[in-house]
Design a protein around this motif. Sequence first.
Motif, short mmCIF file in Angstrom:
data_model
loop_
_atom_site.label_atom_id
_atom_site.label_comp_id
_atom_site.label_asym_id
_atom_site.label_seq_id
_atom_site.Cartn_x
_atom_site.Cartn_y
_atom_site.Cartn_z
N ALA A 84 -2.34 -6.03 -5.28
CA ALA A 84 -2.86 -4.70 -4.99
C ALA A 84 -3.68 -4.67 -3.71
CB ALA A 84 -3.69 -4.20 -6.17
N HIS A 128 8.65 1.60 -4.43
CA HIS A 128 7.26 1.34 -4.08
C HIS A 128 6.74 0.17 -4.92
CE1 HIS A 128 6.61 4.99 -1.61
NE2 HIS A 128 7.57 5.48 -2.37
N THR A 130 4.36 -2.15 -7.00
CA THR A 130 3.23 -1.96 -7.92
C THR A 130 2.93 -3.30 -8.58
OG1 THR A 130 4.61 -1.43 -9.84
CG2 THR A 130 3.97 0.42 -8.40
N ASN A 131 2.00 -3.32 -9.52
CA ASN A 131 1.71 -4.55 -10.26
C ASN A 131 2.82 -4.93 -11.24
OD1 ASN A 131 -0.66 -5.18 -9.00
ND2 ASN A 131 -1.98 -4.30 -10.57
N GLY A 136 8.30 -0.03 -9.69
CA GLY A 136 7.62 1.06 -9.03
C GLY A 136 8.52 2.26 -8.77
#
Length: 229
Positions: A84, A128, A130-131, A136
Amino acid sequence: MTLRVYVSGQRSFGAAVADLTVRLGHTLTGTASPPDRDGRPDPLRAAAFRHRTPWTDATRLRPDDIPPGTDVLLAAHSHAFLGARTRARAHLAAIGYHPSLLPLHRGRDAIRWTIRDRDKVTGGSVYHLTNAVDAGPLAAQDYVLTPPSATASTLWRDHLFPLGLTLLERVLADLDNGIIVRVPQDEACATWEPSWDRPRLHRPELPELPPPGDPGVRYRADRSALRPT
């Protein structure tokens, strides 16, 4: 405007994405990749030298390695998890390319599973980061028909590799025009397949964990970042 793009990845696809970034008139702010490939510099590392841009060993990539003012962080065949804090260094988007029609075939061997499952239709997705690995929101997606005689190598080389470049060019054009597409993936349709013979996804921002079952395992509070690979 032109975008300032940082590419983290490897191999010929990572190099092709770096070259695409420059060809489109954007600024390549830096790259991260493994140092070597079969005794030679990884192709993305060689591209960094060719474009006279900074290079970082992907196993050591940290947020401070992403130059200030970077607009887009782009994962191109990356086997290092971008956490992040690293993603936050790109003020427009942190995106990656996955060679499947996400949410189908999440994981590092999507193409092999496509061939094994005899999928007649496959495709590529720009999403996208993400974690949650490969989960994402989608920025762009398109499909291809799987040739009956295709192998994992030919499907990648002849179809999904060039499709990835096409989709990334589309998304970079959107971002350059102030358009940010974020379509949530349908979790009801999601599949995750294990890697066949690849090492675990490397996470430079997280401590290395012992193998499952090791009594010394200590989990972080943000368990969402610790997904199977």
